[in-house]
Scaffold this active site. Structure first.
Site, short mmCIF file in Angstrom:
data_model
loop_
_atom_site.label_atom_id
_atom_site.label_comp_id
_atom_site.label_asym_id
_atom_site.label_seq_id
_atom_site.Cartn_x
_atom_site.Cartn_y
_atom_site.Cartn_z
N GLU A 131 2.79 -0.12 1.28
CA GLU A 131 3.41 0.70 0.22
C GLU A 131 4.61 1.47 0.77
O GLU A 131 5.07 2.43 0.14
CB GLU A 131 2.39 1.67 -0.39
CG GLU A 131 1.22 1.03 -1.11
CD GLU A 131 1.58 0.29 -2.40
OE1 GLU A 131 2.78 0.28 -2.76
OE2 GLU A 131 0.67 -0.28 -3.01
N HIS B 61 -1.27 8.15 -1.38
CA HIS B 61 -1.71 7.22 -2.42
C HIS B 61 -3.18 6.91 -2.16
O HIS B 61 -3.56 6.64 -1.02
CB HIS B 61 -0.86 5.94 -2.37
CG HIS B 61 -1.52 4.79 -3.04
ND1 HIS B 61 -1.87 4.81 -4.38
CD2 HIS B 61 -1.94 3.59 -2.57
CE1 HIS B 61 -2.45 3.67 -4.69
NE2 HIS B 61 -2.52 2.91 -3.61
N HIS C 110 -7.25 5.71 -4.34
CA HIS C 110 -7.86 4.98 -5.46
C HIS C 110 -9.02 5.78 -6.06
O HIS C 110 -10.18 5.39 -5.90
CB HIS C 110 -8.37 3.61 -4.96
CG HIS C 110 -7.32 2.71 -4.40
ND1 HIS C 110 -7.61 1.54 -3.70
CD2 HIS C 110 -5.95 2.77 -4.44
CE1 HIS C 110 -6.49 0.94 -3.34
NE2 HIS C 110 -5.47 1.67 -3.77
N HIS D 161 -4.60 0.84 -10.80
CA HIS D 161 -4.48 0.77 -9.34
C HIS D 161 -4.87 2.07 -8.65
O HIS D 161 -5.80 2.09 -7.86
CB HIS D 161 -3.05 0.35 -8.97
CG HIS D 161 -2.81 0.24 -7.49
ND1 HIS D 161 -1.70 -0.38 -6.96
CD2 HIS D 161 -3.50 0.69 -6.42
CE1 HIS D 161 -1.75 -0.31 -5.64
NE2 HIS D 161 -2.83 0.33 -5.28
#
Ligand code: 13P
Ligand code: ZN
Length: 243
Positions: A95, A118, A120, A190
């Site tokens: 990413e 980032h 989940h 996502h």
């Protein structure tokens, strides 16, 4: 690469939050990534330096053995490439396009936010599977209304980024487009992405939003849709806390 006290502290900060991401169940396998602009604490070098989690590296191991699972990269002077400057060769997260575009954007805006996370988070990601929640500020209002803390500690709410291929420039560009208005965005189907002045700040915001999502889900599991605080109650909070 010399690890001075401040850099050592930042590595420990990333490791701490990586452990939380794992404990929360938000970091299956190699899920999620973190980057930290460490230019101000890197010695004797010009250009921009970032501490970034490695691709395919597990958050649980970033926690237990940070520098076996993270890279330090230096962006070239023309900004077109990067070099890995830590002793151990760890390839940065897939990413990286999103992380670096966001850092570039934050620096350009003079914002003091050095960290991009980032991850989940289960319930928040689940909510992005419902098209009814994807309209502008629909989820922000719903999540704010679940518990006063979310209104207070995530005053900007959440932006929504339509599904795009993980690691793509398209995903990076769509994310940046949301960052004028939000510090946390949800990537449809996502994950979540947050920016902050340190690693704890975006983690706490995502955690607070996640708590709201869990309260909503608990109500639904008990057979009712949570009423949510009223607009007047949220307005009262906004005024009381100067949000
Ligand atoms: P990396 O292992 O490359 O960081 O990818 C994890 C992820 O969550 C991609 O969106
Ligand atoms: Zn991801």
């Amino acid at each position: 690469m010399k690890y001075n006290r401040q850099l050592t502290e930042r590595i420990a900060e990333v490791a701490e939050v990586a452990g939380y991401l794992w404990q929360k169940g938000w970091a299956e396998r190699n899920g999620g990534n973190i980057s930290y602009n460490i230019t101000d604490v890197a010695e004797n070098l010009c250009g921009h330096f970032f501490l970034v989690t490695g691709t395919n590296r597990r958050m649980r191991y970033v926690c237990s053995s940070p520098m076996d699972n993270m890279a330090v990269i230096r962006i070239s002077d023309d900004g077109r490439s990067y070099a890995i400057v830590a002793e151990k060769y760890i390839s940065p997260t897939s990413e990286l396009p999103s992380h670096l575009s966001i850092h570039d954007y934050l620096l350009g805006r003079g914002r003091n936010q050095k960290v991009v996370i980032h991850t989940h988070p289960i319930e928040l990601v689940a909510m992005t599977h419902n098209a009814a929640f994807l309209g502008r500020d629909v989820l922000s209002r719903l999540l704010w209304s679940m518990i006063p803390e979310t209104r207070a500690f995530c005053p900007k709410g959440v932006g929504i980024v339509p599904y795009a291929l993980p690691g793509s420039i398209e995903l990076a560009d769509a994310t940046i487009a949301q960052l004028d208005d939000y510090d946390v965005v949800l990537w449809e189907k996502h994950g979540a992405l947050g920016v902050g002045e340190n690693v704890i700040e975006p983690f706490d915001m995502i955690d607070t939003l996640s708590k709201s999502a869990q309260i909503y889900m608990s109500g639904r599991a008990m057979g009712f849709t949570p009423a949510g605080m009223s607009d007047a109650q949220m307005q009262q909070l906004k005024e009381a806390f100067n949000l």
